[in-house]
Design an enzyme around this catalytic site. Structure first.
Site, mmCIF file in Angstrom:
data_model
loop_
_atom_site.group_PDB
_atom_site.id
_atom_site.type_symbol
_atom_site.label_atom_id
_atom_site.label_comp_id
_atom_site.label_asym_id
_atom_site.label_seq_id
_atom_site.Cartn_x
_atom_site.Cartn_y
_atom_site.Cartn_z
ATOM 1 N N HIS A 150 7.792 37.041 -18.559
ATOM 2 C CA HIS A 150 8.356 35.698 -18.418
ATOM 3 C C HIS A 150 7.995 34.988 -17.133
ATOM 4 C CE1 HIS A 150 11.081 35.165 -21.876
ATOM 5 N NE2 HIS A 150 11.068 36.490 -21.899
ATOM 6 N N LYS B 179 18.211 21.923 -15.767
ATOM 7 C CA LYS B 179 17.626 23.267 -15.758
ATOM 8 C C LYS B 179 18.199 23.993 -14.561
ATOM 9 C CE LYS B 179 13.516 21.275 -15.680
ATOM 10 N NZ LYS B 179 12.740 22.015 -16.668
ATOM 11 N N ARG B 180 17.971 25.288 -14.445
ATOM 12 C CA ARG B 180 18.430 25.997 -13.260
ATOM 13 C C ARG B 180 17.820 25.370 -12.009
ATOM 14 N NH1 ARG B 180 21.518 30.814 -13.757
ATOM 15 N NH2 ARG B 180 21.306 30.917 -11.496
ATOM 16 N N LYS C 144 10.988 24.368 -9.438
ATOM 17 C CA LYS C 144 11.251 23.339 -10.456
ATOM 18 C C LYS C 144 11.331 21.939 -9.835
ATOM 19 C CE LYS C 144 13.712 26.472 -13.668
ATOM 20 N NZ LYS C 144 13.197 26.268 -15.046
HETATM 21 C C1 LIG Z 1 17.074 25.279 -22.602
HETATM 22 C C2 LIG Z 1 18.005 25.668 -21.535
HETATM 23 C C3 LIG Z 1 17.512 26.180 -20.329
HETATM 24 C C4 LIG Z 1 16.029 26.287 -20.038
HETATM 25 O O1 LIG Z 1 15.603 25.041 -19.518
HETATM 26 P P1 LIG Z 1 14.172 24.865 -18.798
HETATM 27 O O2 LIG Z 1 14.091 23.392 -18.573
HETATM 28 O O3 LIG Z 1 13.141 25.333 -19.765
HETATM 29 O O4 LIG Z 1 14.215 25.649 -17.544
HETATM 30 C C5 LIG Z 1 18.417 26.543 -19.354
HETATM 31 N N1 LIG Z 1 19.747 26.416 -19.540
HETATM 32 C C6 LIG Z 1 20.260 25.908 -20.678
HETATM 33 C C7 LIG Z 1 21.731 25.778 -20.809
HETATM 34 C C8 LIG Z 1 19.409 25.520 -21.710
HETATM 35 O O5 LIG Z 1 19.927 25.030 -22.844
#
Ligand SMILES: *Cc1c(COP(=O)(O)O)cnc(C)c1O
Length: 809
Positions: free
Chosen positions: A358, A546-547, A552
């Site tokens: 990942h 996102k986190r 990011k």
């Molecule tokens: C889809 C999702 C993520 C992943 O988001 P990315 O933008 O791909 O990092 C993280 N947290 C939640 C709650 C999500 O639904």
């Protein structure tokens, strides 16, 4: 499944309220309704669950088991209703009984048993496995505390424990009779058997009971119900060593029981970063030992085949390296309990496991202190050591050209165990999660392993379940799509491509516009209710959820907001389309730089949102506690999807896919699956900016980037950086000097300053594009049309055909 009518459901709900809860509808609250509705859904699910299991056993199908430390499944009532074909009837029934379905569904606590993308992927995969009728199941841990609940207090993130099991969880079934014993510590003794083979006995181990709680995974309109099995740690009762312990050891035992509870106590809140904590290692072994024991027991009982045939009936996918101890655990059971020779056991093992990588972030690569494994899991360590020994020998003798590289290839090196290396050596398949990510693995990060095992490496681009992320989260859009192209896309999401024909149909575009606007109004209302802030639902909803991670680059986003604010302060009357910047992000509790960014976003918000000079043209909203349920609210309302990671850093991303599927346009870098989105929709239907992966990797390798130069020459950047340094946003004693110093003293490792100008220009392009409503809507529909490619159904079909070799039943 028989179609349940609204009338019948109303009757059932009313009766159940009386029989189960002793109340009448008039006296019931949303929680009562949630409980009885869940119970009615369970009545539908249970017979199918039983029949699915029976059918799998009878036909002796090959099964796939998905091992993951995280399953971020969110709420289940609405998705179970949807997949059982009862959602519309249930919504109507609730309304007719005087309830808001939203309120009833919201009574369920999110099962936050994951951090972010990796855990959500596991959840989407389970949904697709069941919906495509594949015999596939998940194995995870039933953490008593899920990912922390985030509050923002004076701009700062505060973490509260997430005790999601406070109320009984209606979707789990405890299966005590399937409990297994897990052993830690102790001593290993070796004996010679009469036939000369070696026998290993373990003494004085600490025993823990792993008790499974099964959660049904309901397929979409197909009567299939697979299983997510979550293990809970409990003391071993009736165990001699415990019972015979003297009274004075009682208190010691209490302590011991407490430490047992901890094994499934809480989810570690670090996303894409690694911490070598002993409890985490215990959790990992707890998951894999219970799961592998269970898988083998099931195989032996039901297939009636010799254990050497295991790979014909079982394939195990490990989600990142976290469950990679499953490989030596499988070896242990095959040799010590099933009495296979090393070679026979190795043959079985390496034909059963497949590994998904990942990340290439170095801070996320898992390694463990060899002594820690040796102390906690002595027999497992012996096996890892032997795998390493044989692997290194093989490289030495068969691959002379790689002899120098042995220290970088060895599973055990310089006192540490390298889990990715163990996973590669012990698996028959190694996959990355987006095209570029797999290429970086092959050409760079795992180049030497690729040379050793070229056939193991393959790509499986991530996906998302369109059932939750479109049908359930955005019913208005889903209905509109069905009105236009018919319902076939629901079973075959690739058929969304039929929408392309209508991407210039003005009547249709108006309808899309209307749906998007209704979703934006709903989100604006939610924002108002949560934060007290009024946002303009005609503004551009620019979303980054996102986190929080430096790679990011939420920092780049907020820099842009500060830039816009500075511009508006100087020229309040400039012609700018109003913007609402929406953020949602949790930071790992110990990640200082990430928490600083959260504080900065909230501080900027508190200044911008109340500044009368800028005429409401700019709003900044940080929605606290980003989780699945919040994502379901935000995504249908997004206009712009911010996917702005430093190129080469984001393995795939799935948030990008969810927003694309809901008609948002991506504004992002050529990274992860953004590249595949770009290639599908074409450059006219996406806003791409910034350094390319090769450039980023080139700078890391050869230097040539100087952040200070940009600071000195770009006045806009200098102004923002100085504002941070001088504490201009420093209300409540909050200052942001550290962000300033972090960028300039470490030469801006994520290229925030470098990508600032192209980012800004691309935002200007997007703003201009937004003003041409028809053109924008046409791009939006084009994105939806191509998004079927990113349904996890597609991804799962590829895993099933290329890796697992399993069939739809
Ligand atoms: C889809 C999702 C993520 C992943 O988001 P990315 O933008 O791909 O990092 C993280 N947290 C939640 C709650 C999500 O639904």
């Amino acid at each position: 499944m028989p179609q349940v009518t609204t009338r019948l459901l109303k009757e059932k709900l009313t009766n159940k309220l009386i029989i189960d809860r002793g109340i009448q509808v008039e006296d019931a609250n949303s929680k009562d309704m949630y409980i009885v509705l869940a119970s009615i859904v369970n009545e539908e699910i249970m017979p199918n669950w039983f029949n699915t299991n029976k059918h799998y056993i009878k036909k002796n199908y090959k099964q796939v088991y998905y091992l993951s430390m995280e399953f971020l499944i969110g709420r289940l009532l609405e998705s179970n209703l949807l997949n059982c074909g009862m959602l519309n009837a249930a919504k109507e029934a609730l309304e007719e009984l005087g309830f808001h379905p939203e309120d009833v569904f919201s009574e369920e606590h999110d099962a936050g048993l994951g951090n972010g993308g990796l855990g959500r992927l596991a959840a989407c995969f389970l949904d697709s496995l069941a919906s495509l009728q594949y015999p596939g199941h998940g194995y995870g841990i039933r953490y008593r505390y899920g990912l922390f609940e985030q509050r923002i207090i004076h701009g700062n993130q505060v973490e509260l424990p997430d005790y999601w099991l406070k109320d009984p969880y209606p979707w789990e079934v405890r299966k005590e009779e399937e409990a297994v014993v897990i052993q830690f510590h102790g001593k290993v003794h070796m004996f010679k058997r009469n036939d000369g083979s070696l026998e290993f006995k373990y003494e004085n181990t600490d025993k823990v009971m792993a008790v499974p709680y099964d959660v049904p995974v309901v397929g979409y309109n197909n009567d299939v119900v697979n299983t997510l099995r979550l293990w809970s740690a409990e003391p071993v009762f009736g165990d001699d060593t415990n019972v015979s312990s003297a009274n004075q050891e009682f208190y010691h035992d209490l302590d011991h029981q407490h430490s047992i509870d901890q094994i499934s106590g809480f989810l570690y809140p670090d996303d894409s970063s690694y911490e070598g904590k002993e409890l985490r290692l215990k959790q990992q072994y707890f998951l894999v030992s219970s799961s592998i024991q269970n898988i083998i027991k099931h195989f032996k009982k039901n297939s009636k085949m010799p254990i050497s045939k295991l790979p014909e009936k079982v394939v195990i996918q490990i989600n990142d390296t976290h469950p990679s101890l499953a490989i030596p655990e499988m070896m242990r059971i095959l040799m010590d309990e099933e009495r296979l020779s090393w070679d026979a056991a190795w043959k079985v093992t390496t034909n059963v496991f497949a590994y998904t990588n990942h990340t290439t972030l170095s801070e996320a690569l898992e390694t463990w202190q060899a002594e820690m494994i040796q102390y906690l899991l002595p027999r497992i360590y012996m096996i890892i050591d032997e795998i390493n020994e044989q692997f290194c020998k093989q490289v030495w003798f068969d691959h002379e050209e790689l002899r120098d590289k042995i220290p970088e290839l060895a599973i055990v090196a310089y006192g540490r165990v390298h889990m990715a290396r163990l996973a590669i050596v012990g698996s028959f398949s190694v996959n990355g999660v987006a095209r570029i990510h797999t290429e970086i693995l092959k050409k760079k990060e795992m180049k030497d392993f690729y040379a050793l095992y070229p056939n193991k490496f393959n790509n499986k681009t991530n996906g998302i379940t369109h059932r939750r992320w479109l049908l359930q989260a955005n019913p208005k859009l889903a209905n509109l799509i069905t009105d236009v192209i018919g319902p076939q896309w629901i079973k075959r999401p690739k058929q969304l491509i039929s929408l392309l024909k209508y991407s210039n149909d003005r009547v249709l575009l108006d309808k899309f516009d209307q749906v998007k606007n209704e979703n934006k109004t709903a989100l604006a209302n939610y924002i108002h209710q949560q934060t007290g802030i009024l946002v303009d639902d005609n503004s551009i909803f620019d979303v980054q959820i996102k986190r929080l991670h430096e790679y990011k680059r939420q920092l780049l986003n907020i820099f842009h907001v500060i830039y816009l604010y500075n511009e508006l302060k100087e020229n309040p009357n400039q012609n700018m389309t109003p913007r609402t910047f929406i953020f949602g992000a949790k930071a790992a509790p110990s990640y200082y730089q990430a928490k600083e960014v959260i504080k900065l976003i909230n501080t900027v918000a508190s200044i911008v949102n109340y500044d009368k000079d800028i005429g409401g043209k700019l709003k900044v909203i940080f929605l606290e506690n980003y989780n699945i349920s919040l994502a379901e609210k935000i995504i249908p309302a997004a206009d712009i999807s911010e996917q702005i990671s430093t190129a080469s850093k984001e393995a795939s991303g799935t948030g990008n896919m969810k927003m694309m599927m809901n008609g948002a346009l991506t504004l992002g870098t050529m990274d992860g699956a953004n590249i595949e989105i770009h290639d599908l929709v074409g450059e006219d239907n996406i806003f791409i900016f910034g350094l390319r992966a090769e450039e980023v990797l080139g700078y890391y390798q050869n230097g040539g980037y100087n952040a200070q130069d940009i600071y000195n020459t770009d006045d806009r950047i200098k102004r923002i950086m100085d504002q941070l340094k001088q504490g201009e946003f420093g209300i409540h004693d909050i200052e942001f000097k550290d962000i300033y110093y972090n960028i300039l003293y470490h030469n801006d490792p994520y290229f925030v300053l470098k990508d600032f100008e192209p980012y800004l220009e691309t935002h200007e392009l997007a703003e201009r594009a937004y003003r041409n409503r028809q053109a924008w809507l046409s791009m939006s529909v084009t994105n939806i049309a191509y998004s079927g490619k990113f349904s996890s159904d597609q991804t799962i079909k590829e895993y099933a055909t290329d890796i697992w070799k399993i069939k739809q039943v």
